[in-house]
Design a protein around this motif. Structure first.
Motif, mmCIF file in Angstrom:
data_model
loop_
_atom_site.group_PDB
_atom_site.id
_atom_site.type_symbol
_atom_site.label_atom_id
_atom_site.label_comp_id
_atom_site.label_asym_id
_atom_site.label_seq_id
_atom_site.Cartn_x
_atom_site.Cartn_y
_atom_site.Cartn_z
ATOM 1 N N ILE A 1 33.516 40.106 53.972
ATOM 2 C CA ILE A 1 34.857 39.510 53.807
ATOM 3 C C ILE A 1 35.068 39.157 52.342
ATOM 4 O O ILE A 1 34.198 38.548 51.705
ATOM 5 C CB ILE A 1 35.019 38.258 54.685
ATOM 6 C CG1 ILE A 1 34.703 38.582 56.147
ATOM 7 C CG2 ILE A 1 36.425 37.691 54.556
ATOM 8 C CD1 ILE A 1 35.596 39.635 56.758
ATOM 9 N N ARG A 2 36.208 39.544 51.813
ATOM 10 C CA ARG A 2 36.510 39.297 50.395
ATOM 11 C C ARG A 2 37.533 38.168 50.263
ATOM 12 O O ARG A 2 38.520 38.098 50.994
ATOM 13 C CB ARG A 2 37.067 40.558 49.743
ATOM 14 C CG ARG A 2 36.075 41.714 49.649
ATOM 15 C CD ARG A 2 36.780 42.980 49.236
ATOM 16 N NE ARG A 2 37.569 42.767 48.016
ATOM 17 C CZ ARG A 2 38.660 43.472 47.710
ATOM 18 N NH1 ARG A 2 39.094 44.409 48.519
ATOM 19 N NH2 ARG A 2 39.303 43.226 46.578
ATOM 20 N N PHE A 3 37.263 37.292 49.302
ATOM 21 C CA PHE A 3 38.194 36.222 48.952
ATOM 22 C C PHE A 3 38.465 36.307 47.456
ATOM 23 O O PHE A 3 37.733 36.960 46.704
ATOM 24 C CB PHE A 3 37.608 34.846 49.292
ATOM 25 C CG PHE A 3 37.257 34.660 50.732
ATOM 26 C CD1 PHE A 3 38.204 34.225 51.638
ATOM 27 C CD2 PHE A 3 35.966 34.921 51.198
ATOM 28 C CE1 PHE A 3 37.877 34.052 52.980
ATOM 29 C CE2 PHE A 3 35.633 34.749 52.520
ATOM 30 C CZ PHE A 3 36.585 34.310 53.421
ATOM 31 N N GLU A 4 39.519 35.611 47.038
ATOM 32 C CA GLU A 4 39.864 35.609 45.616
ATOM 33 C C GLU A 4 40.335 34.221 45.209
ATOM 34 O O GLU A 4 41.136 33.595 45.902
ATOM 35 C CB GLU A 4 40.976 36.631 45.338
ATOM 36 C CG GLU A 4 41.335 36.769 43.859
ATOM 37 C CD GLU A 4 42.386 37.851 43.655
ATOM 38 O OE1 GLU A 4 42.005 39.020 43.419
ATOM 39 O OE2 GLU A 4 43.589 37.515 43.749
ATOM 40 N N LEU A 5 39.826 33.742 44.094
ATOM 41 C CA LEU A 5 40.236 32.475 43.504
ATOM 42 C C LEU A 5 41.051 32.762 42.251
ATOM 43 O O LEU A 5 40.613 33.522 41.389
ATOM 44 C CB LEU A 5 39.013 31.626 43.136
ATOM 45 C CG LEU A 5 39.294 30.359 42.307
ATOM 46 C CD1 LEU A 5 40.048 29.323 43.128
ATOM 47 C CD2 LEU A 5 38.000 29.775 41.760
ATOM 48 N N ARG A 6 42.229 32.148 42.163
ATOM 49 C CA ARG A 6 43.050 32.301 40.970
ATOM 50 C C ARG A 6 43.253 30.929 40.342
ATOM 51 O O ARG A 6 43.629 29.972 41.027
ATOM 52 C CB ARG A 6 44.407 32.924 41.310
ATOM 53 C CG ARG A 6 45.192 33.311 40.062
ATOM 54 C CD ARG A 6 46.302 34.282 40.401
ATOM 55 N NE ARG A 6 47.424 33.626 41.047
ATOM 56 C CZ ARG A 6 48.486 34.267 41.542
ATOM 57 N NH1 ARG A 6 48.528 35.587 41.494
ATOM 58 N NH2 ARG A 6 49.467 33.609 42.093
ATOM 59 N N VAL A 7 43.007 30.843 39.062
ATOM 60 C CA VAL A 7 43.160 29.602 38.311
ATOM 61 C C VAL A 7 44.304 29.788 37.323
ATOM 62 O O VAL A 7 44.252 30.684 36.467
ATOM 63 C CB VAL A 7 41.862 29.237 37.549
ATOM 64 C CG1 VAL A 7 42.062 27.960 36.746
ATOM 65 C CG2 VAL A 7 40.693 29.091 38.526
ATOM 66 N N ASP A 8 45.324 28.946 37.443
ATOM 67 C CA ASP A 8 46.465 28.968 36.533
ATOM 68 C C ASP A 8 46.488 27.692 35.719
ATOM 69 O O ASP A 8 46.439 26.588 36.291
ATOM 70 C CB ASP A 8 47.790 29.071 37.297
ATOM 71 C CG ASP A 8 48.004 30.428 37.945
ATOM 72 O OD1 ASP A 8 47.219 31.340 37.643
ATOM 73 O OD2 ASP A 8 48.940 30.563 38.751
ATOM 74 N N VAL A 9 46.562 27.824 34.408
ATOM 75 C CA VAL A 9 46.790 26.682 33.523
ATOM 76 C C VAL A 9 48.282 26.662 33.228
ATOM 77 O O VAL A 9 48.827 27.633 32.694
ATOM 78 C CB VAL A 9 45.979 26.800 32.227
ATOM 79 C CG1 VAL A 9 46.262 25.603 31.318
ATOM 80 C CG2 VAL A 9 44.488 26.887 32.539
ATOM 81 N N LEU A 10 48.953 25.573 33.582
ATOM 82 C CA LEU A 10 50.406 25.521 33.475
ATOM 83 C C LEU A 10 50.846 25.061 32.093
ATOM 84 O O LEU A 10 50.136 24.313 31.406
ATOM 85 C CB LEU A 10 50.977 24.597 34.543
ATOM 86 C CG LEU A 10 50.621 24.941 35.997
ATOM 87 C CD1 LEU A 10 51.442 24.097 36.959
ATOM 88 C CD2 LEU A 10 50.805 26.420 36.288
#
Length: 960
Positions: free
Chosen positions: A78-87
Motif C-alpha cells: 500500500i502506498r501513501f504520500e505525505l505533502r508538506v506545504d510552507v505557506l
C-alpha cells in the motif's frame, strides 16, 4: 399528523440527556479500533515503534512544497504520500497532508474539507528562498518562516515522526507515541491470515510486524449496527488516527463545542476527568449535561497549546466523526485524534503567542463578519409568539416598562404545518404589515428556516427541490426521508452547487412575498436533526453531491446551510445589506457567515455557570459572535437566576433571551419590581456600551481577535491565570467581566493579573494597583455584578438609551477615561452606518483617543498636565480626500461629556479644541497612582461638560 409529531418530538424534552441515543467511543467501531492501539501500547511491556516510514522527498521545489513517499511495514504493497506545504502568510504556517495513493480498489478518501473551511482551499505557498530542505542521517529538516523565529520541521524517516521546533525547542510532535494509522481501502473478502508463533498467535506484516497492534479483527468494519439502525459501509474501514504532543505546556484549549472547562481536562490516564474522549460530531442533543465531553451542535477541530514561554496551535481539517483523547504529563500534553474517515490535513500554527494564533487562524479560516450593528443589541425570542397580536403586544409592553429591544424572533409555529416560507395565515394573516409595524419602531424580526422540508407535493420548496434533484440521497440513490418538526421530511444537499442559486431565489422579495428587508433568518436543526435517525441525525451512509457519504462531511453539513442562507440575504437587496443569520450547527470557518448560540441549555445554576467557559472556547476558535439563551431554554429559572443571567447576557457577544414552549412566559415586563428593574438595568447597560461592543466586533472582523478574551490571552505569561475561565475581557476595550453564577452570592472574587488600578464601571470606585496578581473580593448583592474598567482605558458610551439601537445613531457620546497607574489612557471608536457595505470602501469613522502626560501646565502640587486627543486611528483606511458619506452624516454627533477617573488633583484649567475654557465639575477621591495597600474607595472624578468636540475630525483638550 401534528399530535403524532408532538408525541415523538417532545418525548426527549421530558428527561435529561438520553445517553443511549448517542454513541460512545466503545460503541463506534472506528474509535474502538483506533483507541485499542493506544490501549495496547500503554499495556505493553516492550517499546512499540510505528510501522510507518518516510523516504526522502521526491520533490523539493523552490516554492514551499515537499512531497514524501510513505510506506507501512504492515502492508508494504500500500502506498501513501505525505505533502508538506510552507505557506506564504502567517509567519510560518505549515500544512501537512497525507493520503493513500492509487488504491487498487479505485476508492478515494474525502479530501475537500479545506474547500469549505478555508478562505482559500489552496493557500499561497512561500516563495523561492523562503524555505530550505536538507536530508541526512535518516531525517529531513525543513527550515522556514521568519529568520529570527528559527522554525524547523524535522521529519524522521523511520519510524515516522514529525517535530516542529522554534529556536531548537520542540513545540509540536506528531506520532511521538506511534499511534498514527491510516486504514487503507480493501475488499470485504480480504481476511488477515493468522501465523502461529511459539508463544502466541500473531498476525504479521511484510517484515514480521504484529498487525494485531493496529488491526484487530472487527466484525463491524464493513457494516455496523447501533440500536435499531444498520450502517452500511460500502468503502469499508477508512479511519485515521494521529497522536499530537505539545511538549513543555500544561494547558490546551479549544475543541469547541463542549460543555467543559476552557483548559481541557484529561480523558485518559491517572487524572482523567472524563471517561470518554472529547467528541466532535454535530448532533441535536436535548438538555445536554453541564460538564461533559459529549458531542454538541458544532465542531471546530482546533487546539491551542499554551505556556508562559510560547503558544502553538493546530487545525485538523477533518469533517467526519472524531474523538480526541487528552492526557497531561510532566513533559507536556498528549492528544490522540481518531476520525472515521478523511485524509490527514493538518495545519500547524506557530504562534508564538495567542495574538499570533488568532491572526494565523483568521488567515486560514477567515474572520468574524462585521455584523449589522442592531444585531449586537438585545434579542427577544420564545417558542413561540403565537400570533401577530402577541408580537405587537411584546413591542408595546417593552416600551411601557422602558426596556430597549431590537429584535423579536419567531420560532417554528409561525409557519403553516412547519412549512418554512409559508406563514400560518390563521395566526399571521398579514406578515408584511406586522414586519413593517415592528420596523416602524426601529426594530427587526427574525424567523426560523430549518433545513427539513415537508414532503408534500403541494409545498413549492419540496416540489422545486425534487424536480431539481438536489436532495440528499439514501445509499441506494433514492431521496432520503426522515422525520422532523414537519412530519415526513427531506433535506436539500447544499454540497450540490445546483442548490445555491435556487436557495437564493427562495429569499428574494419577488419569490418570498411575505418577507421584507427587516426580516432576518434563524437556521436551527442543521446538524441535521432527524428525529427517527441514528443519533437523532441522518444515517452515515446517506449520499451527498460528488458521491461522498455523510460520514465524510457530517460536521461540515450545517455550515453549508447557513452559508447559503447568508449569501441569499446579501443578494436579496441592491445595494446589498449586511445579513444576520443565527446557526446552531457550525464548523471551522462558520464565523464568516453567521452567529451561533450554545443550543438547548437548561435554566439551572450549573448550566449558567458553565456558559462562560463554552463561549470562551468558541471565541478562541473564531466563533466570536456567540451567546447562550438567557434564562436557559428548558425550565423555569428563579427570579434571582434570571436576573443574574441577564447581567451575564448583557456581556455576551450575542444577547438573546429564549425559552421552550412548555416554560412559563418570562419576558422582562412580566416580573414585579425589583426583578423587572434589575433586568432593565442590565439591558440598558448593554445599550450604553454598544459603541464598545462595536469596537470589539470591528477588531474581530479585521484582526481575528476574539471578542471574549480569556485571562491567558490577555496575560500570556501569568501562569496563575491559565485555567481561569469564569471571567473575561471584552475585546481590547479594557472591560473585565465576571458573571455571578452562585445562588445567593453576596460577594464575588475577581482575579487581577496586572499592576494596574481597576475601576468599578457602575460606581467608579477604585481598586488600587498591586505589584503581584491577586483576588479582589467584591460586594455583589443581586443589584451588583463585577464589571471593571482596566486602568489605561477609554470607553465611548452613550447615556441616552432609546427603545432600539438604530434610533441612537445621532446621540452624543460620553468618554469614560480610567487612568493607568502612570496617569495615561487610550481607547478607540469605530463607527459606520451599521447596515451596509460602504465601510469596505472607506466610509466609516475610526478614531483613536489618548490622554497623555504633558510637560505644560504643572499643577499646584507639582503634577503634570495632560492632553486629551482624538486622532485618526493609525490603522484606518477611511476616506479623507474623497467624499466619506458616513463621516458627513455624523459630523454633528458630539461628545457631550468627558469623565476622567483617577486624577491626582483638580485641574487649574481646561482648554477646549479652539482654546476656549471648558466647564468642569470636580469630585475629590482616590488617584490612579494610589498605593496598592489601600482599600477600595471612590476614585476622583473630573467631568468635562460640553467640551465642544465631536467624533469626526482631530481635536485636543488640554487639562492643566
Amino acid at each position: 399528523m401534528r399530535p403524532i409529531l408532538w408525541a415523538l418530538a417532545l418525548a426527549p424534552f421530558t428527561l435529561a440527556v438520553k445517553h443511549e441515543d448517542f454513541k460512545t467511543c466503545a460503541q463506534s467501531s472506528f474509535c474502538r479500533r483506533l483507541k485499542g492501539i493506544a490501549k495496547r501500547q500503554a499495556e505493553s511491556t516492550s517499546t512499540f515503534t510505528s510501522p510507518y516510514s518516510v523516504s526522502p522527498p521526491t520533490i523539493s521545489d523552490d516554492e514551499g512544497r515537499y512531497t514524501f513517499p510513505i510506506t507501512s511495514s504492515l502492508y508494504p504493497e500500500i502506498r501513501f504520500e505525505l505533502r508538506v506545504d510552507v505557506l506564504a502568510e502567517g509567519n510560518g504556517i505549515v500544512r501537512l497532508r497525507m493520503d493513500e495513493v492509487a488504491s487498487s480498489t479505485g476508492l478515494r478518501r474525502y479530501n475537500e474539507t479545506a474547500r469549505w473551511a478555508l478562505v482559500e482551499a489552496e493557500p499561497m505557498l512561500a516563495g523561492a528562498g523562503d524555505s530550505s530542505v536538507r536530508t541526512e542521517k535518516g531525517k529531513t529538516v525543513i527550515r522556514y518562516g521568519p529568520k529570527e523565529a528559527k522554525l524547523e520541521l524535522e521529519i524522521q524517516h523511520s519510524p515516522f515522526k514529525i517535530t516542529q521546533s522554534r529556536e531548537g525547542r520542540a513545540q509540536v510532535v506528531i506520532n511521538e507515541k506511534s499511534l498514527f494509522h491510516m486504514e487503507h481501502f480493501r475488499k470485504k473478502k480480504e481476511k488477515v491470515e493468522a501465523v502461529v508463533g511459539e508463544a502466541e498467535q500473531m498476525v504479521l506484516g511484510g517484515d514480521g510486524v504484529d498487525r494485531a497492534w493496529f488491526e484487530e479483527e472487527d466484525d463491524e468494519a464493513f457494516e455496523e449496527r447501533f440500536r435499531q439502525w444498520t450502517d452500511s459501509k460500502p468503502k469499508g474501514p477508512e479511519a485515521l488516527s494521529v497522536d499530537i504532543t505539545f511538549p513543555g505546556v500544561e494547558h490546551i484549549y479549544g475543541l469547541p463545542e463542549h460543555a467543559s472547562p476552557l483548559s481541557l481536562p484529561d480523558t485518559v490516564g491517572p487524572h482523567a476527568h472524563y471517561s470518554d474522549p472529547y467528541r466532535l460530531y454535530n448532533v441535536d442533543i436535548f438538555e445536554y449535561l453541564a460538564d461533559s465531553p459529549m458531542a454538541l451542535y458544532g465542531a471546530i477541530p482546533l487546539l491551542h497549546a499554551h505556556s508562559a514561554s510560547h503558544s502553538v496551535g493546530i487545525l485538523n481539517l477533518v469533517g467526519s466523526d472524531t474523538f480526541v483523547d487528552v492526557e497531561h504529563t510532566h513533559t507536556g500534553v498528549h492528544t490522540h485524534w481518531m476520525s472515521e474517515s478523511g485524509i490527514l490535513d493538518l495545519l500547524l500554527l506557530p504562534g508564538p503567542r495567542p495574538s499570533e494564533l488568532f491572526k494565523q487562524n483568521a488567515i486560514l479560516t477567515g474572520t468574524t463578519a462585521l455584523p449589522p450593528q442592531w444585531s449586537t443589541a438585545y434579542h427577544q425570542c420564545r417558542w413561540n409568539y403565537v400570533d401577530e397580536t402577541d408580537v405587537m403586544d411584546v413591542q408595546r409592553r417593552f416600551d411601557e416598562v422602558d426596556i430597549p429591544l431590537d429584535v423579536t424572533w419567531l420560532d417554528i409555529e409561525h409557519a403553516e404545518e412547519h412549512r418554512y416560507f409559508d406563514w400560518d395565515a390563521k395566526h399571521f394573516p398579514d406578515p408584511v404589515r406586522m414586519q413593517e409595524a415592528v420596523a416602524a419602531k426601529g426594530r427587526k424580526m427574525v424567523a426560523i428556516i430549518d433545513p427539513h422540508i415537508k414532503k408534500v407535493d403541494s409545498f413549492r420548496i419540496y416540489s422545486d427541490a425534487k424536480d431539481l434533484d438536489i436532495l440528499v440521497k439514501k445509499a441506494d440513490g433514492s431521496n432520503f426521508e426522515g422525520w422532523c418538526w414537519t412530519g415526513s421530511s427531506v433535506w436539500v444537499d447544499f454540497f450540490n452547487p445546483n442548490s445555491w442559486d435556487w436557495w437564493t431565489r427562495m429569499f428574494s422579495f419577488a419569490t418570498w412575498k411575505d418577507s421584507t428587508p427587516s426580516l432576518f433568518i434563524w437556521n436551527d436543526m442543521n446538524e441535521p436533526s432527524v428525529f427517527d435517525g441514528p443519533e437523532i441525525s441522518v444515517p452515515r451512509d446517506t449520499i451527498h453531491h460528488g458521491g461522498w457519504e455523510n460520514r465524510d462531511v457530517h460536521n461540515i453539513n450545517g455550515m453549508l446551510f447557513h452559508n447559503q442562507t447568508t449569501q441569499a440575504l446579501i443578494q436579496r437587496e441592491s445595494p446589498a445589506q449586511r445579513p444576520f443569520v443565527l446557526s446552531r450547527s457550525f464548523f471551522a470557518g462558520s464565523q464568516r457567515f453567521s452567529a451561533i448560540w450554545t443550543g438547548d441549555n437548561m435554566g439551572t445554576w450549573d448550566h449558567f455557570a458553565g456558559e462562560t467557559a463554552m463561549l470562551l472556547s468558541n471565541n478562541i476558535a473564531g466563533m466570536s459572535f456567540s451567546g447562550a439563551d438567557i434564562g436557559g431554554f428548558f425550565g423555569n429559572p428563579s427570579p434571582e437566576l434570571l436576573v443574574r443571567w441577564y447581567q451575564a447576557g448583557a456581556f455576551m457577544p450575542f444577547m438573546r433571551a429564549h425559552a421552550h414552549l412548555d416554560t412559563k412566559r418570562r419576558e422582562p415586563y412580566l416580573y414585579p419590581e425589583p426583578t423587572r428593574g434589575l433586568i432593565r438595568d442590565a439591558v440598558r447597560t448593554r445599550y450604553a456600551l454598544l459603541g464598545v461592543w462595536y469596537n470589539a466586533f470591528h477588531d474581530a472582523s479585521t484582526q481575528g481577535w476574539p471578542i471574549m478574551r480569556p485571562q491567558y490571552v490577555v496575560f500570556p505569561e501569568d501562569k496563575d491565570g491559565f485555567a481561569v475561565d469564569d471571567q473575561y475581557y471584552v475585546g481590547g476595550e479594557g472591560l473585565l467581566v465576571k458573571p455571578v453564577t452562585r445562588e445567593g452570592a453576596t460577594t464575588t472574587e475577581v482575579y487581577i493579573a496586572d499592576d494596574q488600578p481597576y475601576y468599578d464601571y457602575f460606581t467608579h470606585s477604585l481598586h488600587p494597583a498591586q505589584a503581584t496578581p491577586h483576588n479582589l473580593t467584591l460586594s455583589t448583592p443581586l443589584s451588583a455584578y463585577p464589571v471593571l474598567i482596566q486602568g489605561g482605558s477609554i470607553l465611548p458610551i452613550r447615556q441616552r438609551i432609546r427603545r432600539s439601537s438604530p434610533l441612537m445613531w445621532q446621540d452624543p457620546y460620553t468618554l469614560i477615561i480610567a487612568l493607568s497607574k502612570s496617569g495615561e489612557a487610550e481607547g478607540q471608536l469605530y463607527s459606520d452606518d451599521g447596515t451596509g457595505y460602504g465601510y469596505e470602501g472607506g466610509e466609516y469613522v475610526w478614531r483613536r483617543f489618548s490622554l497623555s502626560l504633558s510637560a505644560k501646565g504643572k499643577g499646584k502640587k507639582g503634577g503634570k498636565g495632560r492632553m486629551l486627543r482624538s486622532e485618526r486611528h493609525p490603522d484606518s483606511m477611511e476616506k479623507e480626500k474623497e467624499r466619506n458619506g458616513w463621516a458627513e452624516k455624523v459630523g454633528h454627533v458630539g461628545v457631550e461629556q468627558v469623565v476622567v477617573l483617577g486624577l491626582e488633583e483638580e485641574p487649574r484649567d481646561v482648554k477646549g479644541a479652539r482654546g476656549e475654557r471648558v466647564e468642569w465639575k470636580w469630585e475629590a477621591g482616590a488617584a490612579a497612582g494610589a498605593s496598592g495597600k489601600g482599600e477600595e474607595e471612590r476614585a476622583s472624578r473630573l467631568v468635562l461638560k460640553k467640551p465642544g468636540v465631536g467624533i469626526v475630525g482631530d481635536w485636543q483638550i488640554e487639562i492643566s
